[in-house]
Design an enzyme around this catalytic site. Sequence first.
Site, mmCIF file in Angstrom:
data_model
loop_
_atom_site.group_PDB
_atom_site.id
_atom_site.type_symbol
_atom_site.label_atom_id
_atom_site.label_comp_id
_atom_site.label_asym_id
_atom_site.label_seq_id
_atom_site.Cartn_x
_atom_site.Cartn_y
_atom_site.Cartn_z
ATOM 1 N N GLY A 52 0.863 -1.192 0.000
ATOM 2 C CA GLY A 52 0.000 0.000 0.000
ATOM 3 C C GLY A 52 0.889 1.228 0.000
ATOM 4 O O GLY A 52 2.028 1.189 -0.465
ATOM 5 N N ARG A 53 0.375 2.304 0.567
ATOM 6 C CA ARG A 53 1.128 3.574 0.555
ATOM 7 C C ARG A 53 2.496 3.415 1.214
ATOM 8 O O ARG A 53 3.515 3.847 0.670
ATOM 9 C CB ARG A 53 0.359 4.654 1.319
ATOM 10 C CG ARG A 53 -0.979 4.997 0.739
ATOM 11 C CD ARG A 53 -1.610 6.085 1.592
ATOM 12 N NE ARG A 53 -2.970 6.359 1.191
ATOM 13 C CZ ARG A 53 -4.034 5.798 1.760
ATOM 14 N NH1 ARG A 53 -3.887 4.941 2.752
ATOM 15 N NH2 ARG A 53 -5.239 6.108 1.342
ATOM 16 N N ILE A 54 2.514 2.782 2.410
ATOM 17 C CA ILE A 54 3.776 2.690 3.152
ATOM 18 C C ILE A 54 4.720 1.705 2.469
ATOM 19 O O ILE A 54 5.915 1.980 2.308
ATOM 20 C CB ILE A 54 3.537 2.326 4.640
ATOM 21 C CG1 ILE A 54 2.682 3.412 5.302
ATOM 22 C CG2 ILE A 54 4.865 2.174 5.381
ATOM 23 C CD1 ILE A 54 2.230 3.113 6.718
ATOM 24 N N THR A 72 6.742 -3.000 11.123
ATOM 25 C CA THR A 72 6.322 -1.675 11.611
ATOM 26 C C THR A 72 4.809 -1.523 11.430
ATOM 27 O O THR A 72 4.293 -0.413 11.483
ATOM 28 C CB THR A 72 7.032 -0.541 10.833
ATOM 29 O OG1 THR A 72 6.832 -0.753 9.427
ATOM 30 C CG2 THR A 72 8.511 -0.476 11.133
ATOM 31 N N ARG A 99 1.594 -4.153 12.415
ATOM 32 C CA ARG A 99 0.861 -4.539 13.612
ATOM 33 C C ARG A 99 1.455 -5.833 14.166
ATOM 34 O O ARG A 99 1.738 -6.766 13.411
ATOM 35 C CB ARG A 99 -0.619 -4.755 13.308
ATOM 36 C CG ARG A 99 -1.432 -3.475 13.157
ATOM 37 C CD ARG A 99 -1.551 -2.720 14.488
ATOM 38 N NE ARG A 99 -2.301 -1.491 14.368
ATOM 39 C CZ ARG A 99 -1.758 -0.277 14.130
ATOM 40 N NH1 ARG A 99 -0.459 -0.159 13.985
ATOM 41 N NH2 ARG A 99 -2.517 0.790 14.070
ATOM 42 N N GLU A 123 0.946 -4.205 23.653
ATOM 43 C CA GLU A 123 1.760 -2.992 23.839
ATOM 44 C C GLU A 123 1.210 -2.161 24.985
ATOM 45 O O GLU A 123 -0.014 -2.040 25.091
ATOM 46 C CB GLU A 123 1.748 -2.161 22.550
ATOM 47 C CG GLU A 123 2.380 -2.887 21.374
ATOM 48 C CD GLU A 123 2.216 -2.144 20.049
ATOM 49 O OE1 GLU A 123 1.761 -0.985 20.060
ATOM 50 O OE2 GLU A 123 2.538 -2.714 19.017
ATOM 51 N N HIS A 145 6.750 1.313 19.212
ATOM 52 C CA HIS A 145 5.663 1.729 18.302
ATOM 53 C C HIS A 145 5.777 3.224 17.942
ATOM 54 O O HIS A 145 4.936 4.037 18.328
ATOM 55 C CB HIS A 145 4.287 1.426 18.919
ATOM 56 C CG HIS A 145 3.193 1.351 17.874
ATOM 57 N ND1 HIS A 145 2.101 0.540 17.992
ATOM 58 C CD2 HIS A 145 3.045 1.999 16.694
ATOM 59 C CE1 HIS A 145 1.314 0.691 16.927
ATOM 60 N NE2 HIS A 145 1.872 1.585 16.122
ATOM 61 N N ILE A 146 6.844 3.535 17.218
ATOM 62 C CA ILE A 146 7.123 4.946 16.906
ATOM 63 C C ILE A 146 7.074 5.227 15.396
ATOM 64 O O ILE A 146 7.639 6.215 14.938
ATOM 65 C CB ILE A 146 8.497 5.385 17.471
ATOM 66 C CG1 ILE A 146 9.623 4.440 16.993
ATOM 67 C CG2 ILE A 146 8.469 5.463 18.993
ATOM 68 C CD1 ILE A 146 11.032 4.963 17.270
HETATM 69 C C1 DGY Z 1 -0.831 3.874 13.038
HETATM 70 O O1 DGY Z 1 -1.097 5.073 12.901
HETATM 71 O O2 DGY Z 1 -1.679 3.006 12.945
HETATM 72 C C2 DGY Z 1 0.588 3.495 13.267
HETATM 73 O O3 DGY Z 1 0.681 2.281 13.899
HETATM 74 C C3 DGY Z 1 1.338 4.530 14.026
HETATM 75 O O4 DGY Z 1 2.696 4.229 14.060
#
Ligand code: DGY
Length: 353
Positions: free
Chosen positions: A179-181, A260, A262, A291, A310-311
Amino acid sequence: MCFNSILLHRLVINEFLYDLLSAFSMKILLTRSLHDFAVKELKKRYQVEIYTGKVPISKDLLISKIKDKDGLICYPYDKIDSDVINAGAKLKAISTFSVGYNHIDVNTALERGIIVSYTPEVLTRATADLAMTLMLSLFRRVSEGDALIRKKAWRTIFGPYEFLGTDLYGKTLGIFGMGRIGKAVAKRALGFEMKLLYHNRKRLSSQEEKSLNARYVSLDELFRRSDVISIHAPYTSQTHEIVNLKLLKSMKKASFLINTARGKIINEKDLVAALKKKIIAGAALDVFQNEPISASNPLIGLKNVLMTPHIGSATIETRKKMAEITVKNLVLSLARKKPIYQVKVESGHLDQF
Ligand code: DGY
C-alpha cells in the site's frame, strides 16, 4: 434589501447559531491528550473530557465515560469493541489518531450509523523512514555497537572479522503489503540499490511495478527468496498471525524480518523460537502482540532482535499533521459532513497502510 433576502439572511444566521449551540452542547472524550492546539480547537466547539490516567484506559472506565459522549478520539492501543460502542448511546463519531483501525469494531459502529475516521497518508513517509532505519540498524549492527561502547567494552578496532554487518546493496527486500507505506519503502530501498519483491492482496498495475522495479510473488515465495522482509499490511482476520513458524522456517538463515505494521500479524511465540534457534538472523520490531510489552516478554532477552516502542509515525511534523486531521475528521463527522478520511469497511484492504 428585499423581504425575501432578509428572510434568507436570517435563516442562514439562525442555522449557523443553531449549529454552534448544538455543537457546544456536544460532549467528546479523548482517551489521551492531543497537542495543545488541537485540544484548544476542540474546546472552542465541544465540552471536552480528556482521560489523563494510565494508558490505555480500562474497558470499564471507557464504558462509563462514553455513555454521555457524542464523539470519541482514540488511539491504536484502545480497544473500541462492540461493548464500548454500544455503551455510547449518543455516540455519533469515532476519530482515531492512526492509520490502523483494527482496534475499532467498525461493523458495529457502521450499523449504529457512527462515522469512523482515521489518518492515512500523512504518516506514510515517517513510517517508511522507520522501516529503513530498522533495516539499516539491523544490517549494520548499530544498536549492538552503541551498547558495546556504553558498556565500556570497545577494545579492538578494524579487525578483518570484527563487527561486520551486511550490505544492503544487491540484497532482496520482500515487501508484504504494497500500500502507501509499502510503496514508500520500495522507493527508499531503490535508492540503496536493493532488489524488490512484493506480495499484496491486489497486484499493482504493470506500470507501477515497472516504476518501482518490484516483482509480484506469492507470500511463500516472498519469504523464501528475500534477504529481508518488511511488513506493511494491515491487521485483519486474514493477516492474523500469518507469519508463523512454517513461514519463518522457509526464510534464509541469514535473513531478517522487520515489522512496523501490527504485532498480531506475527505469531510472537513462533518468532521467539525462530530467533532463539537462529532459524533467521534477526528481527526488528516496532509493534508487538501486546503494547507496551511486559517486562517478562522473552523478546527482551534476545540479542538478535532490535525493538522500538511503536514509533512509526512519531515525528514532530507527522504527529502534528495527524492531530490536525484527527480534529478535522471529528468536527466534520459531528456536523454530519464527510470527514477527510472515512473508514468504510470492516476488514480493511491490504493496501490500507
Ligand atoms: C498507526 O497510525 O496506525 C501506526 O501504527 C502509528 O505508528
